[in-house]
Design a protein around this motif. Sequence first.
Motif, mmCIF file in Angstrom:
data_model
loop_
_atom_site.group_PDB
_atom_site.id
_atom_site.type_symbol
_atom_site.label_atom_id
_atom_site.label_comp_id
_atom_site.label_asym_id
_atom_site.label_seq_id
_atom_site.Cartn_x
_atom_site.Cartn_y
_atom_site.Cartn_z
ATOM 1 N N GLU A 152 -9.592 5.507 -11.447
ATOM 2 C CA GLU A 152 -10.747 5.060 -10.683
ATOM 3 C C GLU A 152 -10.537 3.642 -10.165
ATOM 4 O O GLU A 152 -9.775 2.864 -10.749
ATOM 5 C CB GLU A 152 -12.002 5.098 -11.567
ATOM 6 N N PRO A 153 -11.248 3.256 -9.086
ATOM 7 C CA PRO A 153 -11.139 1.888 -8.560
ATOM 8 C C PRO A 153 -11.511 0.815 -9.576
ATOM 9 O O PRO A 153 -10.980 -0.300 -9.529
ATOM 10 C CB PRO A 153 -12.120 1.885 -7.382
ATOM 11 N N GLU A 154 -12.413 1.155 -10.531
ATOM 12 C CA GLU A 154 -12.826 0.164 -11.519
ATOM 13 C C GLU A 154 -11.642 -0.336 -12.343
ATOM 14 O O GLU A 154 -11.579 -1.505 -12.732
ATOM 15 C CB GLU A 154 -13.895 0.756 -12.452
ATOM 16 N N GLY A 155 -10.693 0.561 -12.608
ATOM 17 C CA GLY A 155 -9.509 0.153 -13.358
ATOM 18 C C GLY A 155 -8.667 -0.845 -12.579
ATOM 19 O O GLY A 155 -8.079 -1.763 -13.158
ATOM 20 N N VAL A 156 -8.627 -0.680 -11.263
ATOM 21 C CA VAL A 156 -7.874 -1.622 -10.424
ATOM 22 C C VAL A 156 -8.585 -2.976 -10.421
ATOM 23 O O VAL A 156 -7.931 -4.025 -10.459
ATOM 24 C CB VAL A 156 -7.719 -1.086 -8.990
ATOM 25 N N LEU A 157 -9.916 -2.952 -10.358
ATOM 26 C CA LEU A 157 -10.674 -4.208 -10.395
ATOM 27 C C LEU A 157 -10.391 -4.977 -11.684
ATOM 28 O O LEU A 157 -10.230 -6.207 -11.672
ATOM 29 C CB LEU A 157 -12.178 -3.914 -10.282
ATOM 30 N N GLU A 158 -10.327 -4.271 -12.783
ATOM 31 C CA GLU A 158 -10.015 -4.927 -14.057
ATOM 32 C C GLU A 158 -8.621 -5.543 -14.012
ATOM 33 O O GLU A 158 -8.397 -6.642 -14.546
ATOM 34 C CB GLU A 158 -10.112 -3.905 -15.195
ATOM 35 N N LYS A 159 -7.677 -4.846 -13.372
ATOM 36 C CA LYS A 159 -6.323 -5.372 -13.254
ATOM 37 C C LYS A 159 -6.296 -6.610 -12.370
ATOM 38 O O LYS A 159 -5.566 -7.573 -12.659
ATOM 39 C CB LYS A 159 -5.398 -4.295 -12.670
ATOM 40 N N ILE A 160 -7.098 -6.625 -11.299
ATOM 41 C CA ILE A 160 -7.178 -7.806 -10.438
ATOM 42 C C ILE A 160 -7.678 -9.002 -11.237
ATOM 43 O O ILE A 160 -7.130 -10.114 -11.131
ATOM 44 C CB ILE A 160 -8.094 -7.539 -9.227
ATOM 45 N N LYS B 85 -7.101 2.782 -3.063
ATOM 46 C CA LYS B 85 -7.957 3.636 -3.890
ATOM 47 C C LYS B 85 -9.311 3.894 -3.224
ATOM 48 O O LYS B 85 -9.949 4.920 -3.465
ATOM 49 C CB LYS B 85 -8.178 3.001 -5.261
ATOM 50 N N LEU B 86 -9.736 2.944 -2.392
ATOM 51 C CA LEU B 86 -11.012 3.088 -1.681
ATOM 52 C C LEU B 86 -10.811 3.699 -0.297
ATOM 53 O O LEU B 86 -11.735 3.716 0.519
ATOM 54 C CB LEU B 86 -11.693 1.723 -1.562
ATOM 55 N N ASP B 87 -9.597 4.208 -0.046
ATOM 56 C CA ASP B 87 -9.248 4.830 1.230
ATOM 57 C C ASP B 87 -9.415 3.856 2.387
ATOM 58 O O ASP B 87 -9.912 4.208 3.463
ATOM 59 C CB ASP B 87 -10.096 6.083 1.471
ATOM 60 N N ALA C 71 0.826 -1.208 0.000
ATOM 61 C CA ALA C 71 0.000 0.000 0.000
ATOM 62 C C ALA C 71 0.860 1.258 0.000
ATOM 63 O O ALA C 71 0.564 2.234 -0.694
ATOM 64 C CB ALA C 71 -0.939 -0.016 1.210
ATOM 65 N N LYS C 72 1.952 1.247 0.766
ATOM 66 C CA LYS C 72 2.828 2.412 0.829
ATOM 67 C C LYS C 72 3.564 2.616 -0.497
ATOM 68 O O LYS C 72 3.740 3.751 -0.958
ATOM 69 C CB LYS C 72 3.821 2.260 1.982
ATOM 70 N N LEU C 73 4.006 1.519 -1.117
ATOM 71 C CA LEU C 73 4.654 1.633 -2.422
ATOM 72 C C LEU C 73 3.693 2.247 -3.435
ATOM 73 O O LEU C 73 4.057 3.161 -4.194
ATOM 74 C CB LEU C 73 5.110 0.257 -2.905
#
Length: 263
Positions: A160-168, A204-206, A145-147
Amino acid sequence: MSAAEQEIGRLLAIMARLRDPENGCPWDRVQTHATIAPYAIEEAYEVMDAVNREDWSALPGELGDLLLQVVYQARIAEEENRFDFAAVARAIADKMVHRHPHVFGGAASAPGAWEAAKAAERAEKAEHGILGGIAGGLPALLHAAKLGARAARAGFDWDEPEGVLEKIEEEIGEVRAELPEGDRDRLEDEIGDVLFTVATLARKLDLDPEACLRRANAKFTRRFNDMEAILAARGEALQEQDLSTLESLWTEVKRRHRLADHT
Protein backbone atom coordinates in the motif's frame (compact mmCIF):
# COMPACT_ATOMS: atom_id res chain seq x y z
CA MET A 1 3.96 9.32 -53.62
CA SER A 2 2.03 10.64 -50.62
CA ALA A 3 2.53 14.11 -49.15
CA ALA A 4 4.15 12.52 -46.08
CA GLU A 5 6.65 10.62 -48.24
CA GLN A 6 7.45 13.78 -50.18
CA GLU A 7 8.09 15.81 -47.04
CA ILE A 8 10.24 13.10 -45.45
CA GLY A 9 12.32 12.98 -48.63
CA ARG A 10 12.63 16.76 -48.59
CA LEU A 11 13.73 16.76 -44.94
CA LEU A 12 16.37 14.08 -45.62
CA ALA A 13 17.67 16.12 -48.56
CA ILE A 14 17.83 19.27 -46.44
CA MET A 15 19.85 17.47 -43.78
CA ALA A 16 22.23 16.08 -46.40
CA ARG A 17 22.74 19.61 -47.74
CA LEU A 18 23.36 21.01 -44.25
CA ARG A 19 26.00 18.33 -43.65
CA ASP A 20 27.69 18.77 -47.03
CA PRO A 21 31.46 19.03 -46.35
CA GLU A 22 31.94 21.88 -48.83
CA ASN A 23 28.68 23.82 -49.07
CA GLY A 24 26.90 22.91 -45.85
CA CYS A 25 26.33 24.87 -42.66
CA PRO A 26 29.55 25.26 -40.62
CA TRP A 27 27.72 24.46 -37.37
CA ASP A 28 25.84 21.44 -38.71
CA ARG A 29 28.91 19.96 -40.40
CA VAL A 30 30.87 19.60 -37.16
CA GLN A 31 28.15 17.97 -35.06
CA THR A 32 28.54 14.37 -33.89
CA HIS A 33 26.24 11.74 -32.40
CA ALA A 34 27.33 12.85 -28.92
CA THR A 35 27.03 16.61 -29.41
CA ILE A 36 23.57 16.44 -30.97
CA ALA A 37 22.06 13.78 -28.68
CA PRO A 38 21.12 16.11 -25.77
CA TYR A 39 18.86 18.10 -28.08
CA ALA A 40 16.62 15.06 -28.53
CA ILE A 41 15.76 15.13 -24.83
CA GLU A 42 15.07 18.85 -24.93
CA GLU A 43 12.83 18.52 -28.00
CA ALA A 44 10.93 15.59 -26.46
CA TYR A 45 10.08 17.78 -23.47
CA GLU A 46 8.95 20.56 -25.81
CA VAL A 47 6.53 18.06 -27.34
CA MET A 48 5.27 17.09 -23.90
CA ASP A 49 4.83 20.73 -22.94
CA ALA A 50 2.75 21.46 -26.04
CA VAL A 51 0.55 18.43 -25.31
CA ASN A 52 0.12 19.41 -21.66
CA ARG A 53 -0.90 22.92 -22.73
CA GLU A 54 -3.14 21.45 -25.47
CA ASP A 55 -1.44 23.82 -27.90
CA TRP A 56 -2.35 21.90 -31.03
CA SER A 57 -1.13 24.66 -33.34
CA ALA A 58 2.36 24.42 -31.83
CA LEU A 59 2.48 20.62 -31.68
CA PRO A 60 3.33 19.98 -35.38
CA GLY A 61 6.35 22.26 -35.09
CA GLU A 62 7.51 20.61 -31.86
CA LEU A 63 7.10 17.15 -33.36
CA GLY A 64 9.06 18.36 -36.36
CA ASP A 65 11.90 19.49 -34.11
CA LEU A 66 11.94 16.03 -32.54
CA LEU A 67 11.85 14.32 -35.94
CA LEU A 68 14.81 16.46 -37.00
CA GLN A 69 16.88 14.88 -34.23
CA VAL A 70 16.14 11.41 -35.63
CA VAL A 71 17.04 12.53 -39.15
CA TYR A 72 20.19 14.21 -37.84
CA GLN A 73 21.43 11.10 -36.04
CA ALA A 74 20.60 8.91 -39.05
CA ARG A 75 22.48 11.23 -41.41
CA ILE A 76 25.62 11.19 -39.25
CA ALA A 77 25.43 7.40 -39.10
CA GLU A 78 24.96 7.16 -42.87
CA GLU A 79 28.06 9.30 -43.43
CA GLU A 80 30.00 6.89 -41.22
CA ASN A 81 28.58 3.83 -43.07
CA ARG A 82 26.78 2.53 -39.98
CA PHE A 83 23.09 2.75 -40.95
CA ASP A 84 20.66 5.17 -42.60
CA PHE A 85 17.18 6.62 -42.01
CA ALA A 86 15.57 3.68 -43.79
CA ALA A 87 17.17 1.33 -41.25
CA VAL A 88 15.75 3.42 -38.41
CA ALA A 89 12.23 3.34 -39.87
CA ARG A 90 12.54 -0.37 -40.67
CA ALA A 91 13.65 -1.21 -37.14
CA ILE A 92 10.69 0.46 -35.44
CA ALA A 93 8.22 -0.87 -38.02
CA ASP A 94 9.50 -4.42 -37.54
CA LYS A 95 9.34 -4.00 -33.76
CA MET A 96 5.72 -2.84 -33.82
CA VAL A 97 4.69 -5.75 -36.04
CA HIS A 98 6.53 -8.21 -33.78
CA ARG A 99 4.91 -6.82 -30.64
CA HIS A 100 1.38 -6.92 -32.10
CA PRO A 101 0.87 -10.46 -33.43
CA HIS A 102 -2.83 -10.14 -32.60
CA VAL A 103 -3.04 -7.30 -35.15
CA PHE A 104 -0.54 -8.30 -37.85
CA GLY A 105 -0.18 -12.06 -37.38
CA GLY A 106 -3.68 -13.28 -36.77
CA ALA A 107 -2.90 -14.45 -33.23
CA ALA A 108 -5.35 -13.89 -30.39
CA SER A 109 -4.53 -11.11 -27.95
CA ALA A 110 -3.14 -12.57 -24.73
CA PRO A 111 -2.58 -10.88 -21.35
CA GLY A 112 1.08 -10.04 -20.86
CA ALA A 113 1.94 -10.57 -24.52
CA TRP A 114 3.43 -7.07 -24.88
CA GLU A 115 5.77 -7.50 -21.91
CA ALA A 116 6.67 -11.03 -23.03
CA ALA A 117 7.67 -9.71 -26.45
CA LYS A 118 9.76 -6.96 -24.89
CA ALA A 119 11.45 -9.49 -22.59
CA ALA A 120 12.34 -11.63 -25.59
CA GLU A 121 13.81 -8.58 -27.34
CA ARG A 122 15.89 -7.76 -24.26
CA ALA A 123 17.18 -11.32 -24.19
CA GLU A 124 18.23 -11.04 -27.84
CA LYS A 125 20.18 -7.90 -26.93
CA ALA A 126 21.78 -9.68 -23.96
CA GLU A 127 19.91 -7.31 -21.61
CA HIS A 128 19.41 -9.90 -18.90
CA GLY A 129 17.73 -9.55 -15.54
CA ILE A 130 14.53 -7.89 -14.37
CA LEU A 131 16.01 -4.42 -14.78
CA GLY A 132 17.66 -5.09 -18.14
CA GLY A 133 17.00 -2.64 -20.95
CA ILE A 134 15.99 0.39 -18.86
CA ALA A 135 17.85 3.32 -20.42
CA GLY A 136 20.31 4.94 -18.04
CA GLY A 137 19.98 8.27 -19.83
CA LEU A 138 16.38 8.83 -18.77
CA PRO A 139 15.59 11.78 -16.47
CA ALA A 140 16.38 10.60 -12.96
CA LEU A 141 12.83 10.66 -11.57
CA LEU A 142 11.45 8.81 -14.59
CA HIS A 143 14.33 6.31 -14.36
CA ALA A 144 13.52 5.73 -10.69
CA ALA A 145 9.85 5.14 -11.48
CA LYS A 146 10.71 2.64 -14.22
CA LEU A 147 13.17 0.79 -11.97
CA GLY A 148 10.52 0.54 -9.25
CA ALA A 149 7.82 -0.56 -11.67
CA ARG A 150 10.02 -3.28 -13.14
CA ALA A 151 10.97 -4.54 -9.66
CA ALA A 152 7.30 -4.47 -8.64
CA ARG A 153 6.44 -6.91 -11.45
CA ALA A 154 8.69 -9.39 -9.67
CA GLY A 155 6.86 -8.80 -6.39
CA PHE A 156 9.46 -6.47 -4.85
CA ASP A 157 7.14 -3.66 -3.79
CA TRP A 158 5.04 -2.25 -0.96
CA ASP A 159 1.46 -3.46 -0.67
CA GLU A 160 0.00 0.00 0.00
CA PRO A 161 1.07 3.66 -0.45
CA GLU A 162 1.12 4.07 3.34
CA GLY A 163 4.14 1.79 3.52
CA VAL A 164 5.98 4.02 1.05
CA LEU A 165 5.10 7.09 3.12
CA GLU A 166 6.63 5.44 6.17
CA LYS A 167 9.77 4.73 4.15
CA ILE A 168 9.94 8.38 3.04
CA GLU A 169 9.77 9.48 6.68
CA GLU A 170 12.54 7.01 7.52
CA GLU A 171 14.73 8.32 4.70
CA ILE A 172 14.14 11.93 5.75
CA GLY A 173 15.23 10.95 9.25
CA GLU A 174 18.47 9.62 7.81
CA VAL A 175 19.04 12.92 6.00
CA ARG A 176 18.43 14.77 9.26
CA ALA A 177 20.94 12.56 11.03
CA GLU A 178 23.63 13.49 8.47
CA LEU A 179 23.06 17.26 8.69
CA PRO A 180 25.35 17.92 11.69
CA GLU A 181 28.36 16.34 9.97
CA GLY A 182 27.59 17.95 6.62
CA ASP A 183 29.32 15.20 4.64
CA ARG A 184 28.31 16.01 1.04
CA ASP A 185 28.77 12.46 -0.25
CA ARG A 186 26.59 10.94 2.47
CA LEU A 187 23.98 13.71 2.13
CA GLU A 188 23.82 13.14 -1.63
CA ASP A 189 23.29 9.44 -0.98
CA GLU A 190 20.53 9.99 1.58
CA ILE A 191 18.71 12.67 -0.42
CA GLY A 192 18.86 10.35 -3.42
CA ASP A 193 17.10 7.70 -1.31
CA VAL A 194 14.38 10.24 -0.45
CA LEU A 195 13.83 11.16 -4.09
CA PHE A 196 13.82 7.53 -5.22
CA THR A 197 11.20 6.67 -2.61
CA VAL A 198 9.09 9.70 -3.54
CA ALA A 199 9.15 8.46 -7.16
CA THR A 200 7.93 5.10 -5.86
CA LEU A 201 5.07 6.77 -3.98
CA ALA A 202 3.99 8.54 -7.18
CA ARG A 203 4.03 5.22 -9.03
CA LYS A 204 1.96 3.53 -6.30
CA LEU A 205 -0.60 6.32 -6.69
CA ASP A 206 -0.59 5.84 -10.48
CA LEU A 207 1.05 9.23 -10.99
CA ASP A 208 3.98 10.22 -13.19
CA PRO A 209 6.67 11.68 -10.89
CA GLU A 210 8.06 13.80 -13.75
CA ALA A 211 4.59 15.28 -14.34
CA CYS A 212 4.19 15.92 -10.62
CA LEU A 213 7.47 17.81 -10.48
CA ARG A 214 6.71 19.76 -13.67
CA ARG A 215 3.43 20.83 -12.12
CA ALA A 216 5.21 21.93 -8.95
CA ASN A 217 7.79 23.82 -11.04
CA ALA A 218 5.05 25.62 -12.96
CA LYS A 219 3.22 26.48 -9.73
CA PHE A 220 6.39 27.82 -8.11
CA THR A 221 7.13 29.90 -11.21
CA ARG A 222 3.65 31.45 -11.24
CA ARG A 223 3.78 32.31 -7.56
CA PHE A 224 7.31 33.66 -7.65
CA ASN A 225 6.49 35.82 -10.69
CA ASP A 226 3.43 37.16 -8.88
CA MET A 227 5.59 38.10 -5.89
CA GLU A 228 7.91 40.05 -8.18
CA ALA A 229 4.94 41.74 -9.87
CA ILE A 230 3.40 42.81 -6.56
CA LEU A 231 6.68 44.31 -5.39
CA ALA A 232 7.29 45.98 -8.74
CA ALA A 233 3.86 47.63 -8.51
CA ARG A 234 5.02 49.12 -5.20
CA GLY A 235 8.24 50.30 -6.77
CA GLU A 236 10.26 47.75 -4.81
CA ALA A 237 12.66 44.97 -5.81
CA LEU A 238 12.49 41.42 -4.51
CA GLN A 239 16.20 41.40 -3.70
CA GLU A 240 15.70 44.32 -1.30
CA GLN A 241 13.25 42.45 0.96
CA ASP A 242 14.10 40.54 4.13
CA LEU A 243 13.08 36.89 4.50
CA SER A 244 10.16 37.68 6.81
CA THR A 245 8.63 40.02 4.22
CA LEU A 246 9.11 37.47 1.44
CA GLU A 247 7.53 34.68 3.47
CA SER A 248 4.51 36.88 4.24
CA LEU A 249 4.17 37.85 0.59
CA TRP A 250 4.51 34.20 -0.49
CA THR A 251 1.68 33.23 1.86
CA GLU A 252 -0.50 35.98 0.41
CA VAL A 253 0.21 34.91 -3.17
CA LYS A 254 -0.63 31.28 -2.28
CA ARG A 255 -3.93 32.44 -0.76
CA ARG A 256 -4.82 34.41 -3.90
CA HIS A 257 -4.03 31.45 -6.14
CA ARG A 258 -6.14 29.09 -4.07
CA LEU A 259 -9.08 31.50 -4.21
CA ALA A 260 -8.67 31.86 -7.97
CA ASP A 261 -8.58 28.07 -8.40
CA HIS A 262 -11.92 27.75 -6.64
CA THR A 263 -13.78 30.50 -8.49
